[in-house]
Design a protein around this motif. Structure first.
Motif, PDB file in Angstrom:
ATOM      1  N   GLU A 124      -6.506   7.059  10.450  1.00 38.66           N
ATOM      2  CA  GLU A 124      -7.357   7.414  10.407  1.00 38.66           C
ATOM      3  C   GLU A 124      -7.787   7.234   8.612  1.00 38.66           C
ATOM      4  OE1 GLU A 124      -8.916  12.055   8.787  1.00 38.66           O
ATOM      5  OE2 GLU A 124      -7.079  11.509   9.486  1.00 38.66           O
ATOM      6  N   GLN A 125      -7.178   6.452   7.993  1.00 37.09           N
ATOM      7  CA  GLN A 125      -7.414   5.710   6.848  1.00 37.09           C
ATOM      8  C   GLN A 125      -6.031   4.383   6.345  1.00 37.09           C
ATOM      9  OE1 GLN A 125      -6.775   8.752   3.835  1.00 37.09           O
ATOM     10  NE2 GLN A 125      -4.610   9.016   4.007  1.00 37.09           N
ATOM     11  N   CYS A 126      -6.944   3.939   5.839  1.00 35.02           N
ATOM     12  CA  CYS A 126      -6.094   2.284   5.167  1.00 35.02           C
ATOM     13  C   CYS A 126      -5.035   2.853   3.706  1.00 35.02           C
ATOM     14  CB  CYS A 126      -7.277   1.554   5.291  1.00 35.02           C
ATOM     15  SG  CYS A 126      -7.748   0.577   7.033  1.00 35.02           S
ATOM     16  N   GLU A 127      -3.985   2.172   3.524  1.00 38.35           N
ATOM     17  CA  GLU A 127      -3.268   1.711   2.668  1.00 38.35           C
ATOM     18  C   GLU A 127      -4.058   0.805   2.135  1.00 38.35           C
ATOM     19  OE1 GLU A 127      -1.260   4.377   2.220  1.00 38.35           O
ATOM     20  OE2 GLU A 127      -1.275   5.352   4.652  1.00 38.35           O
ATOM     21  N   ILE A 128      -3.476   1.391   0.602  1.00 31.64           N
ATOM     22  CA  ILE A 128      -3.938   0.005  -0.817  1.00 31.64           C
ATOM     23  C   ILE A 128      -2.609  -0.963  -0.948  1.00 31.64           C
ATOM     24  CG2 ILE A 128      -3.690   0.954  -2.126  1.00 31.64           C
ATOM     25  CD1 ILE A 128      -6.251   0.261  -4.275  1.00 31.64           C
ATOM     26  N   CYS A 129      -3.395  -1.925  -1.478  1.00 32.88           N
ATOM     27  CA  CYS A 129      -2.254  -2.559  -1.364  1.00 32.88           C
ATOM     28  C   CYS A 129      -1.393  -2.598  -2.754  1.00 32.88           C
ATOM     29  CB  CYS A 129      -2.954  -4.719  -1.838  1.00 32.88           C
ATOM     30  SG  CYS A 129      -1.497  -5.810  -1.324  1.00 32.88           S
ATOM     31  N   PRO A 130      -0.193  -1.746  -2.763  1.00 33.76           N
ATOM     32  CA  PRO A 130       0.691  -1.980  -3.912  1.00 33.76           C
ATOM     33  C   PRO A 130       0.455  -2.878  -5.130  1.00 33.76           C
ATOM     34  CG  PRO A 130       2.239  -2.546  -1.554  1.00 33.76           C
ATOM     35  CD  PRO A 130       0.994  -2.433  -1.611  1.00 33.76           C
ATOM     36  N   GLU A 131       1.547  -2.347  -6.071  1.00 37.17           N
ATOM     37  CA  GLU A 131       1.832  -3.352  -7.629  1.00 37.17           C
ATOM     38  C   GLU A 131       2.229  -4.273  -6.994  1.00 37.17           C
ATOM     39  OE1 GLU A 131       1.953  -3.213 -12.117  1.00 37.17           O
ATOM     40  OE2 GLU A 131       1.867  -1.242 -10.759  1.00 37.17           O
ATOM     41  N   ASN A 132       2.480  -5.422  -7.623  1.00 40.46           N
ATOM     42  CA  ASN A 132       3.492  -7.056  -7.263  1.00 40.46           C
ATOM     43  C   ASN A 132       3.281  -7.508  -5.275  1.00 40.46           C
ATOM     44  OD1 ASN A 132       4.002  -6.961  -9.982  1.00 40.46           O
ATOM     45  ND2 ASN A 132       5.437  -5.170  -9.448  1.00 40.46           N
ATOM     46  N   HIS A 133       1.969  -6.707  -5.166  1.00 38.76           N
ATOM     47  CA  HIS A 133       2.196  -7.690  -3.817  1.00 38.76           C
ATOM     48  C   HIS A 133       0.839  -8.451  -3.354  1.00 38.76           C
ATOM     49  CE1 HIS A 133       5.753  -4.872  -3.396  1.00 38.76           C
ATOM     50  NE2 HIS A 133       6.226  -6.105  -2.305  1.00 38.76           N
ATOM     51  N   TYR A 134       0.508  -8.980  -2.778  1.00 37.89           N
ATOM     52  CA  TYR A 134      -0.666  -9.423  -2.082  1.00 37.89           C
ATOM     53  C   TYR A 134      -1.737  -9.131  -0.746  1.00 37.89           C
ATOM     54  CZ  TYR A 134       0.868 -13.886  -1.503  1.00 37.89           C
ATOM     55  OH  TYR A 134       1.018 -14.929  -0.689  1.00 37.89           O
ATOM     56  N   CYS A 135      -2.753  -8.607  -0.464  1.00 34.00           N
ATOM     57  CA  CYS A 135      -2.604  -8.388   1.030  1.00 34.00           C
ATOM     58  C   CYS A 135      -4.089  -9.282   1.303  1.00 34.00           C
ATOM     59  CB  CYS A 135      -3.415  -7.664   0.977  1.00 34.00           C
ATOM     60  SG  CYS A 135      -1.967  -5.586   0.891  1.00 34.00           S
ATOM     61  N   PRO A 136      -3.663 -10.869   1.746  1.00 29.05           N
ATOM     62  CA  PRO A 136      -4.567 -11.601   2.232  1.00 29.05           C
ATOM     63  C   PRO A 136      -5.715 -10.842   3.777  1.00 29.05           C
ATOM     64  CG  PRO A 136      -2.929 -12.156   2.818  1.00 29.05           C
ATOM     65  CD  PRO A 136      -2.233 -11.338   2.435  1.00 29.05           C
ATOM     66  N   SER A 137      -4.894 -10.097   4.811  1.00 30.46           N
ATOM     67  CA  SER A 137      -5.290  -9.746   5.178  1.00 30.46           C
ATOM     68  C   SER A 137      -5.636  -8.378   5.876  1.00 30.46           C
ATOM     69  CB  SER A 137      -5.023 -10.609   6.536  1.00 30.46           C
ATOM     70  OG  SER A 137      -5.640 -10.528   7.562  1.00 30.46           O
ATOM     71  N   PRO A 138      -6.463  -7.165   6.339  1.00 26.74           N
ATOM     72  CA  PRO A 138      -5.750  -6.649   6.553  1.00 26.74           C
ATOM     73  C   PRO A 138      -4.995  -5.550   7.468  1.00 26.74           C
ATOM     74  CG  PRO A 138      -8.015  -6.528   7.338  1.00 26.74           C
ATOM     75  CD  PRO A 138      -7.350  -7.652   6.567  1.00 26.74           C
ATOM     76  N   ASP A 139      -4.847  -6.712   8.045  1.00 26.63           N
ATOM     77  CA  ASP A 139      -4.107  -6.503  10.083  1.00 26.63           C
ATOM     78  C   ASP A 139      -2.300  -7.126   9.390  1.00 26.63           C
ATOM     79  OD1 ASP A 139      -4.222  -8.347   9.729  1.00 26.63           O
ATOM     80  OD2 ASP A 139      -5.324  -8.649  11.769  1.00 26.63           O
ATOM     81  N   VAL A 140      -1.658  -7.341   8.033  1.00 26.62           N
ATOM     82  CA  VAL A 140      -0.478  -7.983   7.812  1.00 26.62           C
ATOM     83  C   VAL A 140       0.529  -6.535   6.818  1.00 26.62           C
ATOM     84  CG1 VAL A 140      -0.969 -10.162   8.698  1.00 26.62           C
ATOM     85  CG2 VAL A 140      -1.498  -9.810   6.333  1.00 26.62           C
ATOM     86  N   ASN A 141       1.257  -7.396   6.865  1.00 31.07           N
ATOM     87  CA  ASN A 141       2.685  -6.374   5.585  1.00 31.07           C
ATOM     88  C   ASN A 141       2.180  -7.482   4.091  1.00 31.07           C
ATOM     89  OD1 ASN A 141       3.476  -4.186   6.615  1.00 31.07           O
ATOM     90  ND2 ASN A 141       4.517  -5.666   7.589  1.00 31.07           N
ATOM     91  N   PRO A 142       1.968  -6.505   3.004  1.00 26.76           N
ATOM     92  CA  PRO A 142       1.679  -6.970   1.713  1.00 26.76           C
ATOM     93  C   PRO A 142       3.190  -8.003   1.650  1.00 26.76           C
ATOM     94  CG  PRO A 142       1.863  -4.796   1.710  1.00 26.76           C
ATOM     95  CD  PRO A 142       2.152  -4.636   3.557  1.00 26.76           C
TER      96      PRO A 142
END
Length: 350
Positions: free
Chosen positions: A234-252
């Motif tokens: 139903e919703q997406c998760e915001i990328c946590p601190e000390n991580h980066y998310c280059p694509s919305p369908d992969v793990n941070p």
């Protein structure tokens, strides 16, 4: 000799036998006549008989009826011109009694009395019983597109009709579905699911990297700095601190040690190489940068001083040139009044 007082009773009984023969047999022939009046109480009453091949005048048959008692056929029926019970009446649409009228067949109706024919139901309407004075509208979730229908057709799965008296069903739009027949409206896919085509009978879950709240119809891609690696969310998760998310369908991804990755980072942030270095949550000047700034500052200061001195020297030179004519004025050679121009003045004693 028969009793004259019994004749009216016998005529009434014979008329009743005529009515029975008209209502219990197959539709009577027009070439019929009143053949006889049976007086014996044990003899079956038979008033109308057909004589094949021998035309018989209708006047003879009609003379046995009281045509002044003709009545208009009730709504939902029409008069039967194939029987004397109606044909003997002076005007079409009238019969001797309502039971002699023909009821409208299924799929047709007649709202008025005394009519000669029934009317077929229009498209989107039906009637499934005889003798109907009106047609019924097809309920929502069904339709028919022919005249004279005796039933309606349910909408197939993936389509709907929201109004009564529909002549067709419409396919469900994108993001909605109907998984049964007879739908009056299509349902919106639940949260985390969508329908990717018109006329859908089921919903599919949102793919990883996408989400769909309940109020929306189609799945949406996660915003930058967010991710979703599961199906049907139903919703997406915001990328946590000390991580980066280059694509919305992969793990941070873990942030490098020499980079900055605040919450919701799309990519790691680095300090400028050589001149800056990471210090906690900020960047600081590298030693080589400090040395370069000191040297550069000294050179700049020396340059400014030299420029000021040069400017001052140029200014003094300009003043000297301007004063020279006043200090060294040349006098022309000659004599004035017999005295050289450059001789000292002599006091004459005057």
């Amino acid at each position: 000799m028969r009793d004259r007082g019994a004749l009216p009773a016998l005529f009434a009984a014979s008329l009743l036998g005529l009515v029975l023969s008209q209502t219990t047999l197959t539709p009577a022939l027009t070439d019929t006549t009143v053949n006889e009046i049976v007086t014996a109480p044990t003899t079956p009453l038979t008033l109308l008989t057909s004589t094949p091949g021998t035309p018989i005048s209708t006047t003879t048959g009609c003379s046995a009826f009281n045509t002044s008692a003709c009545e208009p056929c009730a709504p939902g029926s029409q008069y039967d011109n194939n029987t004397l019970l109606c044909a003997c009446c002076t005007e079409p649409g009238l019969c001797l009694f309502p039971g002699a009228c023909l009821q409208c067949p299924v799929g047709s109706y007649q709202p008025l009395a005394g009519q000669q024919q029934c009317l077929p139901c229009a498209r989107g309407f039906y009637t499934n019983f005889t003798g109907s004075p009106l047609c019924h509208a097809c309920p929502s979730g069904s339709f028919n597109n022919i005249t004279g229908a005796d039933s309606c057709i349910s909408c197939s799965p993936g389509s709907f009709s929201s109004l009564q008296s529909s002549t067709s069903c419409s396919p469900c739009s994108l993001g909605t579905f109907c998984n049964s027949s007879g739908c009056s409206k299509c349902q919106t896919c639940p949260a985390g699911q969508e329908a990717l085509q018109n006329g859908a009978t089921y919903c599919t879950p949102c793919r990883p990297g996408m989400h769909k709240p309940a109020r929306q119809t189609m799945c949406q891609i996660c915003n930058s700095g967010s991710y979703q690696i599961h199906w049907g969310q139903e919703q997406c998760e915001i990328c946590p601190e000390n991580h980066y998310c280059p694509s919305p369908d992969v793990n941070p991804i873990q942030c490098p040690s020499d980079a900055f990755c605040p919450q919701g980072s799309l990519a790691p942030g680095y300090c400028m190489e050589t001149f800056f270095r990471k210090a906690g949550d900020t960047c600081e000047l590298a030693p080589v940068t400090i040395a370069l700034l000191v040297v550069g500052g000294g050179v700049a200061l020396l340059f400014i001083i030299l420029m000021l001195l040069r400017r001052r020297r140029d200014t003094d030179g300009e003043l000297s040139v301007a004063r020279a004519p006043l200090l060294r004025k040349e006098r022309p050679q000659g004599r004035y009044y017999g005295i050289p121009c450059d001789a000292e003045p002599v006091y004459a004693g005057w």
